[in-house]
Every structure is written in C-alpha cells, then in structure tokens.
Design a protein around this motif. Structure first.
Motif, PDB file in Angstrom:
ATOM      1  N   SER A  81       0.966  -1.006  -0.168  1.00 54.78           N
ATOM      2  CA  SER A  81       0.091  -0.031  -0.191  1.00 54.78           C
ATOM      3  C   SER A  81       0.873   1.247  -0.092  1.00 54.78           C
ATOM      4  O   SER A  81       2.051   1.246   0.385  1.00 54.78           O
ATOM      5  CB  SER A  81      -1.052   0.138   1.237  1.00 54.78           C
ATOM      6  OG  SER A  81      -0.017   0.189   2.475  1.00 54.78           O
ATOM      7  N   LYS A  90       2.277  -5.344   2.747  1.00 51.85           N
ATOM      8  CA  LYS A  90       1.078  -5.750   3.130  1.00 51.85           C
ATOM      9  C   LYS A  90       0.945  -7.480   3.001  1.00 51.85           C
ATOM     10  O   LYS A  90       1.383  -7.954   2.196  1.00 51.85           O
ATOM     11  CB  LYS A  90      -0.192  -5.242   2.688  1.00 51.85           C
ATOM     12  CG  LYS A  90      -0.510  -3.924   2.974  1.00 51.85           C
ATOM     13  CD  LYS A  90      -0.779  -3.516   4.453  1.00 51.85           C
ATOM     14  CE  LYS A  90      -0.825  -2.064   4.570  1.00 51.85           C
ATOM     15  NZ  LYS A  90      -1.118  -1.583   6.014  1.00 51.85           N
ATOM     16  N   ASN A 108      -2.401   0.959  -3.598  1.00 54.60           N
ATOM     17  CA  ASN A 108      -1.944  -0.196  -3.489  1.00 54.60           C
ATOM     18  C   ASN A 108      -1.301  -0.899  -4.719  1.00 54.60           C
ATOM     19  O   ASN A 108      -1.807  -0.485  -5.735  1.00 54.60           O
ATOM     20  CB  ASN A 108      -3.347  -1.320  -3.388  1.00 54.60           C
ATOM     21  CG  ASN A 108      -4.208  -0.613  -2.142  1.00 54.60           C
ATOM     22  OD1 ASN A 108      -3.398  -0.011  -1.043  1.00 54.60           O
ATOM     23  ND2 ASN A 108      -5.267  -0.902  -2.029  1.00 54.60           N
TER      24      ASN A 108
END
Length: 154
Positions: A81, A90, A108
């Motif tokens: 992200s 992530k 993202n």
C-alpha cells in the motif's frame, strides 16, 4: 536502493481499463464472486523488479481477503500500500462485499521481485491470486510500455 527501484518501476503509470477477465466462486451467498479487470504491468525498467496493477471486483454480499499473489516469472510477488508517499508491504488486502480492491499507481500495487525473466511489451504475465475464502484465481495481465498511462491509453 530497493525503494528507488520500486519508485522507478512505478513512475509514469496509472490505473487501467484493459485486462483479462476471470472469475471464481459460486452462487452460494457465503462465497465471494470475484473477477479481475484493468490489469497491466508496465514493461520493467529494472532487470529484477516489476510492478503490477489490477482491480478485483466482488459482486456478492460475502467479503473476502486477498492473502497472496504468485507468478512463474518472479521469485516472489509482494503486495504493497502507499499512503502519503510511503510504501508499506502488506500480508493481505480486504475485498469488500459488493465492492472492489484496486491496485493502481500511487496506491495499492503488486511488486514482482527477483524476476526470472524480464517481461517485454506485448507479452502476458500469469498471476495466481489466492483468497482466504474463495478458490484461487489465475489471470493473465498484459505487459504495456514502461510509460503506459491507462487514462490516455499510452
């Protein structure tokens, strides 16, 4: 240097509108109905790293979670992200019920690391998307020019 290479790989790119469709799931209300659109990979400027962008749509009332991405062209594919200009890796992303998970430049995105071969414009790259509840989804994303901007088509 990795952050610099990632920033270079992401330069000049935006969200897309072309891609390969795919779907997974069933009419069972407890499973997400997922499809992929707006997928692309800018031709990498680095020999060992590339970025990828796509949109995952969920047409059902059941939420899901993207837990991993893999590709035969990369040693690993990581999900990131970007908030306030800072990139953070992530381990998963929520796919909301009746919503979308968008991977786009400046937000993202996927990072293909330890490339086994450098994808060239006009080729397709195969991705396997793994979800917490739905079955895996395999899609092919087109490789576009290094400066491709979906909003202009160049």
């Amino acid at each position: 240097m990795t952050a610099l290479a990632a920033a270079t790989a992401l330069a000049g790119c935006g969200s897309g509108s072309s891609g390969s469709p795919g779907s997974s799931g069933s009419s069972d209300a407890s499973r997400a109905e997922l499809s992929v659109s707006a997928s692309y990979m800018p031709q990498p400027v680095s020999a060992d790293m590339a970025a990828g962008f796509l949109t995952i749509a969920n047409r059902s009332g059941a939420k899901d979670e993207l837990t991993s991405v893999s590709s035969d062209i990369a040693g690993q594919v990581t999900m990131h992200s970007t908030v306030g200009g800072a990139m953070e890796e992530k381990t998963s992303f929520a796919v909301p019920a009746h919503g979308q998970l968008v991977f786009k430049s400046g937000g993202n995105h996927l990072m293909f690391e330890k490339l086994k071969r450098k994808p060239e414009q006009g080729q397709k790259v195969t991705l396997k998307l793994t979800f917490a509840k739905s079955g895996p989804l395999t899609v092919e994303i087109p490789v576009k020019s290094a400066t491709y901007n979906p909003s202009t088509g160049h």
